[in-house]
Design a protein around this motif. Sequence first.
Motif, PDB file in Angstrom:
ATOM      1  N   GLN A  24       0.878  -1.181   0.046  1.00 24.64           N
ATOM      2  CA  GLN A  24       0.091  -0.034  -0.082  1.00 24.64           C
ATOM      3  C   GLN A  24       0.801   1.246   0.033  1.00 24.64           C
ATOM      4  OE1 GLN A  24      -2.277   0.652   3.702  1.00 24.64           O
ATOM      5  NE2 GLN A  24      -3.936   1.851   2.601  1.00 24.64           N
ATOM      6  N   ALA A  25       1.792   1.461   0.638  1.00 21.03           N
ATOM      7  CA  ALA A  25       2.822   2.520   0.858  1.00 21.03           C
ATOM      8  C   ALA A  25       3.581   2.691  -0.340  1.00 21.03           C
ATOM      9  CB  ALA A  25       3.745   2.112   2.125  1.00 21.03           C
ATOM     10  N   PHE A  26       4.119   1.517  -1.030  1.00 23.42           N
ATOM     11  CA  PHE A  26       4.676   1.772  -2.141  1.00 23.42           C
ATOM     12  C   PHE A  26       3.922   1.984  -3.160  1.00 23.42           C
ATOM     13  CE2 PHE A  26       5.967  -0.113  -6.257  1.00 23.42           C
ATOM     14  CZ  PHE A  26       7.210   0.082  -6.515  1.00 23.42           C
ATOM     15  N   ALA A  27       2.681   1.599  -3.402  1.00 21.01           N
ATOM     16  CA  ALA A  27       1.770   2.002  -4.527  1.00 21.01           C
ATOM     17  C   ALA A  27       1.387   3.778  -4.328  1.00 21.01           C
ATOM     18  CB  ALA A  27       0.227   1.561  -4.320  1.00 21.01           C
ATOM     19  N   TYR A  28       1.062   3.968  -3.267  1.00 19.14           N
ATOM     20  CA  TYR A  28       1.121   5.491  -3.145  1.00 19.14           C
ATOM     21  C   TYR A  28       2.246   6.313  -3.623  1.00 19.14           C
ATOM     22  CZ  TYR A  28      -2.947   4.974   0.175  1.00 19.14           C
ATOM     23  OH  TYR A  28      -4.223   4.734   0.566  1.00 19.14           O
ATOM     24  N   GLY A  29       3.356   5.976  -3.159  1.00 12.93           N
ATOM     25  CA  GLY A  29       4.467   6.579  -3.639  1.00 12.93           C
ATOM     26  C   GLY A  29       4.682   6.507  -5.268  1.00 12.93           C
ATOM     27  N   ARG A  30       4.412   5.289  -5.598  1.00 16.33           N
ATOM     28  CA  ARG A  30       4.503   4.951  -7.166  1.00 16.33           C
ATOM     29  C   ARG A  30       3.547   6.062  -7.755  1.00 16.33           C
ATOM     30  NH1 ARG A  30       1.627  -0.063  -8.389  1.00 16.33           N
ATOM     31  NH2 ARG A  30       0.048   1.101  -7.871  1.00 16.33           N
ATOM     32  N   ASP A  31       2.285   6.013  -7.474  1.00 14.91           N
ATOM     33  CA  ASP A  31       1.197   6.722  -8.118  1.00 14.91           C
ATOM     34  C   ASP A  31       1.424   8.318  -8.053  1.00 14.91           C
ATOM     35  OD1 ASP A  31       0.043   4.364  -8.697  1.00 14.91           O
ATOM     36  OD2 ASP A  31      -1.705   4.628  -7.274  1.00 14.91           O
ATOM     37  N   LEU A  32       2.107   8.862  -6.844  1.00 14.11           N
ATOM     38  CA  LEU A  32       2.510  10.046  -6.869  1.00 14.11           C
ATOM     39  C   LEU A  32       3.484  10.577  -7.769  1.00 14.11           C
ATOM     40  CD1 LEU A  32       1.728  10.701  -3.126  1.00 14.11           C
ATOM     41  CD2 LEU A  32       0.598  11.756  -4.773  1.00 14.11           C
ATOM     42  N   GLN A  33       4.466   9.491  -7.994  1.00 14.45           N
ATOM     43  CA  GLN A  33       5.768   9.883  -8.509  1.00 14.45           C
ATOM     44  C   GLN A  33       5.488   9.952  -9.845  1.00 14.45           C
ATOM     45  OE1 GLN A  33       9.666   9.644  -7.630  1.00 14.45           O
ATOM     46  NE2 GLN A  33       9.100  10.902  -9.381  1.00 14.45           N
ATOM     47  N   GLU A  74       2.994  17.482 -10.157  1.00 16.45           N
ATOM     48  CA  GLU A  74       3.793  18.368  -9.493  1.00 16.45           C
ATOM     49  C   GLU A  74       4.946  17.666  -8.511  1.00 16.45           C
ATOM     50  OE1 GLU A  74       3.998  21.748  -8.608  1.00 16.45           O
ATOM     51  OE2 GLU A  74       2.668  21.591 -10.496  1.00 16.45           O
ATOM     52  N   CYS A  75       4.992  16.094  -8.842  1.00 16.32           N
ATOM     53  CA  CYS A  75       5.913  15.245  -8.103  1.00 16.32           C
ATOM     54  C   CYS A  75       6.925  14.829  -9.263  1.00 16.32           C
ATOM     55  CB  CYS A  75       5.338  13.972  -7.709  1.00 16.32           C
ATOM     56  SG  CYS A  75       4.313  14.147  -6.257  1.00 16.32           S
ATOM     57  N   GLU A  76       6.844  15.475 -10.470  1.00 13.55           N
ATOM     58  CA  GLU A  76       7.892  15.311 -11.364  1.00 13.55           C
ATOM     59  C   GLU A  76       9.001  15.927 -11.088  1.00 13.55           C
ATOM     60  OE1 GLU A  76       8.542  15.791 -16.487  1.00 13.55           O
ATOM     61  OE2 GLU A  76       6.752  16.321 -15.454  1.00 13.55           O
ATOM     62  N   GLY A  77      10.371  15.125 -11.278  1.00  9.36           N
ATOM     63  CA  GLY A  77      11.654  15.588 -10.783  1.00  9.36           C
ATOM     64  C   GLY A  77      11.967  15.724  -9.463  1.00  9.36           C
TER      65      GLY A  77
END
Length: 206
Positions: free
Chosen positions: A157-166, A171-174
């Motif tokens: 779950q934590a990984f999926a949140y990070g992946r989707d935001l990335q 605004e998470c680009e870069g």
Amino acid sequence: PRSAAVQKKVENHLNKAAKKTEDTFKPASPSPSVQSNKNNIIETHQSKDEKTNIGWVSSLDDFCQTPLPIILTALSNFISDASHQQVAAWEKSLSILQKECISLIKLFDESKDFTILIEYEIPRESRRPDILILGHGVVLVLELKGYSKPNQAFIDQAFAYGRDLQFYHGECEGKEVIPLLVMVGGNFNFFEKDGVIISAVKDIHL
């Protein structure tokens, strides 16, 4: 029942926070059913009752100095069907988080100007990471669990949140997006597994 005074404080806080965090975390390319407010910070959904997509947003310093009942009221207003168990979980985890953030500010003064978002709803989704902390080009994604040990579902779950935001949030680009799974009842040294940092509460300010 919530007092009018507390409700007013919540409204004043959210209005000030939206102005203060202008351009910090804009939603990427909203769909036609979504519009940004005048500050382009808090996404509003076209419905009978407009609401933001963030339960709480402020500087880290303001978060630490705000009485917990005001934060809990804001979150309960945002998620109107939150259960008593959910509110109790917020109260326990956020009281600990405030203490850890105070420790962080003492260690690293510049962190007081970091931005914290609680219960941020990812655009065009109904999923909400517990906490986002933004600062120095880093997006820290915290998922808090009231258990002593992690399991694979929590890690995924934590990984999926990070992946989707990335990958799906403009605004998470870069920026470096770091998923962090926090075990509120844990007592162990932090470690990394499957791209997620796993920590007990005592270590998160490190």
